[in-house]
Design a protein around this motif. Structure first.
Motif, PDB file in Angstrom:
ATOM      1  N   TYR A   1       0.833  -1.196   0.000  1.00 26.81           N
ATOM      2  CA  TYR A   1       0.000   0.000   0.000  1.00 26.81           C
ATOM      3  C   TYR A   1       0.873   1.252   0.000  1.00 26.81           C
ATOM      4  CZ  TYR A   1      -3.892  -3.059   1.348  1.00 26.81           C
ATOM      5  OH  TYR A   1      -4.842  -4.045   1.392  1.00 26.81           O
ATOM      6  N   ARG A   2       0.448   2.252  -0.772  1.00 26.89           N
ATOM      7  CA  ARG A   2       1.086   3.579  -0.729  1.00 26.89           C
ATOM      8  C   ARG A   2       0.187   4.468   0.109  1.00 26.89           C
ATOM      9  NH1 ARG A   2       4.823   5.353  -4.125  1.00 26.89           N
ATOM     10  NH2 ARG A   2       3.735   7.288  -4.614  1.00 26.89           N
ATOM     11  N   ILE A   3       0.705   4.917   1.248  1.00 27.66           N
ATOM     12  CA  ILE A   3      -0.129   5.594   2.246  1.00 27.66           C
ATOM     13  C   ILE A   3       0.387   7.008   2.472  1.00 27.66           C
ATOM     14  CG2 ILE A   3      -1.002   5.474   4.614  1.00 27.66           C
ATOM     15  CD1 ILE A   3      -0.180   2.454   4.532  1.00 27.66           C
ATOM     16  N   GLY A   4      -0.479   7.967   2.339  1.00 26.32           N
ATOM     17  CA  GLY A   4      -0.132   9.342   2.660  1.00 26.32           C
ATOM     18  C   GLY A   4      -0.336   9.611   4.138  1.00 26.32           C
ATOM     19  N   PRO A   5       0.523  10.463   4.733  1.00 29.85           N
ATOM     20  CA  PRO A   5       0.426  10.698   6.181  1.00 29.85           C
ATOM     21  C   PRO A   5      -0.751  11.564   6.599  1.00 29.85           C
ATOM     22  CG  PRO A   5       2.122  12.095   5.237  1.00 29.85           C
ATOM     23  CD  PRO A   5       1.662  11.179   4.122  1.00 29.85           C
ATOM     24  N   THR A   6      -1.268  12.377   5.679  1.00 30.88           N
ATOM     25  CA  THR A   6      -2.256  13.393   6.064  1.00 30.88           C
ATOM     26  C   THR A   6      -3.517  12.781   6.657  1.00 30.88           C
ATOM     27  OG1 THR A   6      -1.440  14.896   4.370  1.00 30.88           O
ATOM     28  CG2 THR A   6      -3.647  15.302   5.216  1.00 30.88           C
ATOM     29  N   GLU A   7      -4.024  11.759   6.012  1.00 37.25           N
ATOM     30  CA  GLU A   7      -5.273  11.163   6.477  1.00 37.25           C
ATOM     31  C   GLU A   7      -5.104  10.545   7.870  1.00 37.25           C
ATOM     32  OE1 GLU A   7      -6.826   8.133   3.901  1.00 37.25           O
ATOM     33  OE2 GLU A   7      -8.896   8.698   4.332  1.00 37.25           O
ATOM     34  N   ILE A   8      -3.955   9.921   8.101  1.00 34.10           N
ATOM     35  CA  ILE A   8      -3.675   9.323   9.410  1.00 34.10           C
ATOM     36  C   ILE A   8      -3.603  10.417  10.477  1.00 34.10           C
ATOM     37  CG2 ILE A   8      -2.011   7.965  10.733  1.00 34.10           C
ATOM     38  CD1 ILE A   8      -1.124   6.768   8.011  1.00 34.10           C
ATOM     39  N   GLU A   9      -2.895  11.488  10.168  1.00 36.36           N
ATOM     40  CA  GLU A   9      -2.752  12.579  11.131  1.00 36.36           C
ATOM     41  C   GLU A   9      -4.094  13.208  11.457  1.00 36.36           C
ATOM     42  OE1 GLU A   9      -0.016  14.932   8.987  1.00 36.36           O
ATOM     43  OE2 GLU A   9       1.710  13.639   9.400  1.00 36.36           O
ATOM     44  N   ASP A  10      -4.924  13.405  10.434  1.00 39.64           N
ATOM     45  CA  ASP A  10      -6.245  13.986  10.643  1.00 39.64           C
ATOM     46  C   ASP A  10      -7.081  13.092  11.546  1.00 39.64           C
ATOM     47  OD1 ASP A  10      -9.139  14.701   8.590  1.00 39.64           O
ATOM     48  OD2 ASP A  10      -8.412  15.695  10.389  1.00 39.64           O
ATOM     49  N   CYS A  11      -6.994  11.778  11.328  1.00 40.25           N
ATOM     50  CA  CYS A  11      -7.752  10.836  12.144  1.00 40.25           C
ATOM     51  C   CYS A  11      -7.275  10.867  13.592  1.00 40.25           C
ATOM     52  CB  CYS A  11      -7.632   9.430  11.560  1.00 40.25           C
ATOM     53  SG  CYS A  11      -8.640   8.204  12.403  1.00 40.25           S
ATOM     54  N   LEU A  12      -5.962  10.883  13.794  1.00 38.97           N
ATOM     55  CA  LEU A  12      -5.428  10.915  15.151  1.00 38.97           C
ATOM     56  C   LEU A  12      -5.850  12.185  15.889  1.00 38.97           C
ATOM     57  CD1 LEU A  12      -1.855   9.526  14.436  1.00 38.97           C
ATOM     58  CD2 LEU A  12      -3.576   8.431  15.894  1.00 38.97           C
ATOM     59  N   LEU A  13      -5.962  13.291  15.173  1.00 39.95           N
ATOM     60  CA  LEU A  13      -6.355  14.551  15.801  1.00 39.95           C
ATOM     61  C   LEU A  13      -7.789  14.512  16.311  1.00 39.95           C
ATOM     62  CD1 LEU A  13      -4.721  17.216  13.455  1.00 39.95           C
ATOM     63  CD2 LEU A  13      -4.182  16.797  15.855  1.00 39.95           C
ATOM     64  N   ARG A  14      -8.594  13.577  15.797  1.00 36.50           N
ATOM     65  CA  ARG A  14      -9.969  13.462  16.280  1.00 36.50           C
ATOM     66  C   ARG A  14     -10.047  12.753  17.624  1.00 36.50           C
ATOM     67  NH1 ARG A  14     -12.701  11.201  10.728  1.00 36.50           N
ATOM     68  NH2 ARG A  14     -11.420  12.434   9.320  1.00 36.50           N
ATOM     69  N   HIS A  15      -8.955  12.129  18.034  1.00 41.46           N
ATOM     70  CA  HIS A  15      -8.944  11.454  19.333  1.00 41.46           C
ATOM     71  C   HIS A  15      -8.838  12.509  20.440  1.00 41.46           C
ATOM     72  CE1 HIS A  15      -7.684   8.921  22.684  1.00 41.46           C
ATOM     73  NE2 HIS A  15      -8.105   7.865  21.987  1.00 41.46           N
TER      74      HIS A  15
ATOM     75  N   ALA B   1      -7.392  12.661  23.161  1.00 41.33           N
ATOM     76  CA  ALA B   1      -6.125  12.785  23.879  1.00 41.33           C
ATOM     77  C   ALA B   1      -5.060  13.504  23.073  1.00 41.33           C
ATOM     78  CB  ALA B   1      -5.614  11.403  24.272  1.00 41.33           C
ATOM     79  N   VAL B   2      -5.281  13.722  21.759  1.00 41.60           N
ATOM     80  CA  VAL B   2      -4.219  14.167  20.860  1.00 41.60           C
ATOM     81  C   VAL B   2      -4.352  15.651  20.537  1.00 41.60           C
ATOM     82  CG1 VAL B   2      -3.172  13.856  18.588  1.00 41.60           C
ATOM     83  CG2 VAL B   2      -3.989  11.864  19.882  1.00 41.60           C
ATOM     84  N   ALA B   3      -3.248  16.379  20.714  1.00 41.32           N
ATOM     85  CA  ALA B   3      -3.202  17.795  20.349  1.00 41.32           C
ATOM     86  C   ALA B   3      -2.580  17.997  18.974  1.00 41.32           C
ATOM     87  CB  ALA B   3      -2.415  18.581  21.395  1.00 41.32           C
ATOM     88  N   LEU B   4      -1.446  17.355  18.698  1.00 40.61           N
ATOM     89  CA  LEU B   4      -0.762  17.463  17.416  1.00 40.61           C
ATOM     90  C   LEU B   4      -0.251  16.087  17.026  1.00 40.61           C
ATOM     91  CD1 LEU B   4       1.346  20.715  17.985  1.00 40.61           C
ATOM     92  CD2 LEU B   4      -0.720  20.513  16.597  1.00 40.61           C
ATOM     93  N   ALA B   5      -0.192  15.830  15.706  1.00 43.24           N
ATOM     94  CA  ALA B   5       0.223  14.501  15.242  1.00 43.24           C
ATOM     95  C   ALA B   5       1.010  14.607  13.953  1.00 43.24           C
ATOM     96  CB  ALA B   5      -1.005  13.611  15.024  1.00 43.24           C
ATOM     97  N   ALA B   6       1.974  13.699  13.790  1.00 43.02           N
ATOM     98  CA  ALA B   6       2.727  13.566  12.540  1.00 43.02           C
ATOM     99  C   ALA B   6       3.013  12.090  12.323  1.00 43.02           C
ATOM    100  CB  ALA B   6       4.024  14.358  12.596  1.00 43.02           C
ATOM    101  N   ALA B   7       2.832  11.623  11.086  1.00 43.32           N
ATOM    102  CA  ALA B   7       3.044  10.209  10.758  1.00 43.32           C
ATOM    103  C   ALA B   7       4.158  10.079   9.734  1.00 43.32           C
ATOM    104  CB  ALA B   7       1.762   9.587  10.222  1.00 43.32           C
ATOM    105  N   VAL B   8       5.043   9.105   9.946  1.00 41.08           N
ATOM    106  CA  VAL B   8       6.131   8.819   9.013  1.00 41.08           C
ATOM    107  C   VAL B   8       6.279   7.311   8.880  1.00 41.08           C
ATOM    108  CG1 VAL B   8       7.384  10.947   9.556  1.00 41.08           C
ATOM    109  CG2 VAL B   8       7.908   8.856  10.821  1.00 41.08           C
TER     110      VAL B   8
END
Length: 557
Positions: free
Chosen positions: A455-469, A471-478
């Motif tokens: 799979y080719r996965i972009g980080p943006t969608e993951i980060e946006d999802c994590l921000l909906r939790h 407990a999370v203030a800021l997120a970055a995925a690599v």
């Protein structure tokens, strides 16, 4: 004044009374042969009209009209000539948002010189490299800037003088006082008749890896930014509009998305120098100065949302634009609920700005989308071979030249300039996909794409999802190396105050992403940090995060 009246008087794009398709196919940008940024942004306006409001730390303010700016810019242009500079010479400026920054730009444009904006946060190494590479003849700064330059003089053979905004306090003849130079110079100056293609600005890219490159822009660059600027601010200017952005005027975001287009439109802008972004301070400034339109990075908006502060009742905001990082569905919803407006996300980069975006008053905003190509631009998503990518498939965002927004080239780097283009197309290096409605969806930088289990996965969608939790203030995925999958997803998280890391929280975050996205998109590793590494333009340094995780990576600027 209505937008229609302003458009006619200011030679703005005619954007009213038409839907997206009509605008896209019908708008033609002006393409003058002779054009000067000073004349366009200051010289042609009513001299008595307000231009700049300087918000001082003590709560007081200083106000300047377009006539004030024009007269002081004439004095500084004469002073620069008196120091031996001529058309084409580079004038660097190292200051936070201030009257002196604006004057340096306008004086240099008047004299046909080239401005080199520099971030006030630069240390000696970053500063020395850019001054040497650009061959700057003069630096406009303050005492702190003088201190930084002090040990660099021997490495800067082209630098003839440093101008400080304070009164004279040095015996060194190379260090001059701006107040004294202005007082000794004439307020009469004949603006150099520049051509639209003449160089005006040399802006260095973020430099996320390797040496930063100087992107050289022509006087006509402002014309390329107007459709996106006016649309992303819901038909700017309207009567009574006041603009403010915390974006540093040393970067494309502060110049092309704030100062220059606001002044082209004849509207005042607030200068409010700040260090780290403070939501409470921002709310106070917005309310105190009656700001109607603002450009705010997604990080700033996320911090405002995270703060839990309520918007002041006297807030007059009618438009917010954002860019530089994906905004996300949650922040868009917060803007509608808390600020009473739809935040218009747009896309661009230092080399070519403001050519994709949104306008809530002209077409529906799709949460999470970068928007549509703005009128006057031909943008595509292309496969690696240069063919248009089918709808829904990820490829590289490209922009057709000629276009007023596209830079002239990288300073002194012909090979790098050539590699930025494929035929008539400027290559952004950014990965996105078009949907069936013509909206662009950002997938990440070419180097940010995570390849995991096919799979080719972009980080943006993951980060946006994590921000909906909660407990999370800021997120970055690599992506990090994984023997089985090729790469696994690691999330770097800044938690909300009062929340502590735990194995239970990690399990809950994995479930959170699995349920909302897909099983292959959940982070297998977490790192909880106090802050995320950012460039001075507000972008996450994912390359630095990859290196922290033990995976060398290349993050193009």
């Amino acid at each position: 004044m209505s937008y229609e009246q302003a458009a006619a008087r200011l030679q703005l794009p005619q954007l009213t009374g038409a839907g997206y398709e009509d605008l896209r196919h019908g708008l033609r940008l002006p393409a003058p042969t002779s054009f000067n940024l000073f004349t366009a942004c200051v010289g042609r306006h009513d001299a008595s009209a307000p231009a700049l409001i300087v918000d001082r730390p003590d709560g007081a303010e200083e106000a300047y009209s377009f006539g004030d700016v024009a007269a002081m810019a004439a004095r500084l242009a004469n002073a620069l000539r008196g120091l031996g500079l001529g058309a084409g010479d580079r004038v660097a400026v190292l200051l936070p948002q201030s009257l002196e920054v604006a004057l340096t730009h306008m004086a240099a444009y008047r004299a046909g010189m080239v401005v080199v904006p520099l971030s006030y946060l630069f240390g000696p190494d970053a500063l020395g490299y850019r001054l040497a590479d650009s061959g700057a003849r003069v630096l406009v700064t303050d005492r702190e800037g003088c201190r930084k330059v002090g040990d660099l003089w021997g490495e800067l053979p082209d630098l003839a003088a440093v101008i400080t905004r304070e009164p004279a306090g040095s015996a060194d003849p190379r260090i001059r006082s701006l107040p004294e130079l202005l007082g000794a110079s004439s307020a009469s100056f004949a603006t150099v008749p520049t051509q639209a293609e003449d160089p005006a600005l040399l802006i260095y890219t973020s430099g996320t890896t390797g040496r930063a490159k100087g992107a050289l822009h022509a006087h006509r660059v402002i014309l390329g930014n107007l459709p996106g600027f006016c649309l992303s601010h819901n038909l700017f200017p309207r009567a009574g509009d006041v603009f403010w952005s915390p974006a540093d005027w040393a970067w494309a975001g502060g110049l092309f998305d704030a100062l220059l287009p606001a002044w082209y439109c004849g509207r005042p802008i607030v200068a409010g120098p700040i260090g780290n972004f403070d939501p409470q301070w921002a709310y106070r400034l917005l309310a105190r100065h009656g700001v109607t339109s603002s450009f705010l990075f997604p990080t700033a908006l996320k911090m405002m949302r995270q703060s839990g502060l309520r918007a002041p009742a006297e807030l007059r905001l009618r438009s917010i634009s954002t860019g530089g990082e994906a905004l996300g569905e949650e922040v868009l919803a917060w803007g509608r609920a808390e600020l009473g407006l739809t935040i218009n996300e747009f896309y661009g980069q230092t080399e070519a700005n403001y050519f994709v975006g949104n306008c809530a008053e002209r077409w529906p905003v799709q949460a999470g989308s970068m928007g549509r190509p703005y009128p006057g631009f031909e943008a595509e998503v292309q496969a690696a071979d240069g063919s248009p990518a089918p709808v829904g498939e990820v490829g590289e965002v490209v922009l057709r030249r000629p276009s007023a927004t596209i830079f002239l080239g990288y300073w002194g780097q012909a090979a790098a300039t050539e590699s930025k283009f494929r035929g008539d197309w400027l290559l952004t290096g950014d990965q996105a996909r078009f949907d069936s409605g013509g909206y662009l969806w950002f997938e990440g930088r070419a180097d940010d794409i995570i390849s995991s289990a096919g799979y080719r996965i972009g980080p943006t969608e993951i980060e946006d999802c994590l921000l909906r939790h909660p407990a999370v203030a800021l997120a970055a995925a690599v992506g990090v190396p994984d023997a089985t999958r090729g790469e696994a997803i690691m999330a770097y998280l800044v938690l909300r105050e009062g929340t502590a890391p735990s194995t239970d929280l990690e399990a809950d975050l994995r479930r959170h992403v699995k349920v909302r996205l897909a099983a292959y998109q959940y982070p297998r590793h977490f790192e909880f940090v106090s802050e995320l590494p950012m460039t001075t333009t507000g972008k996450i340094r994912r390359n630095e995060l990859r290196q922290m995780a033990g995976r060398p990576g290349a993050d193009s600027s």
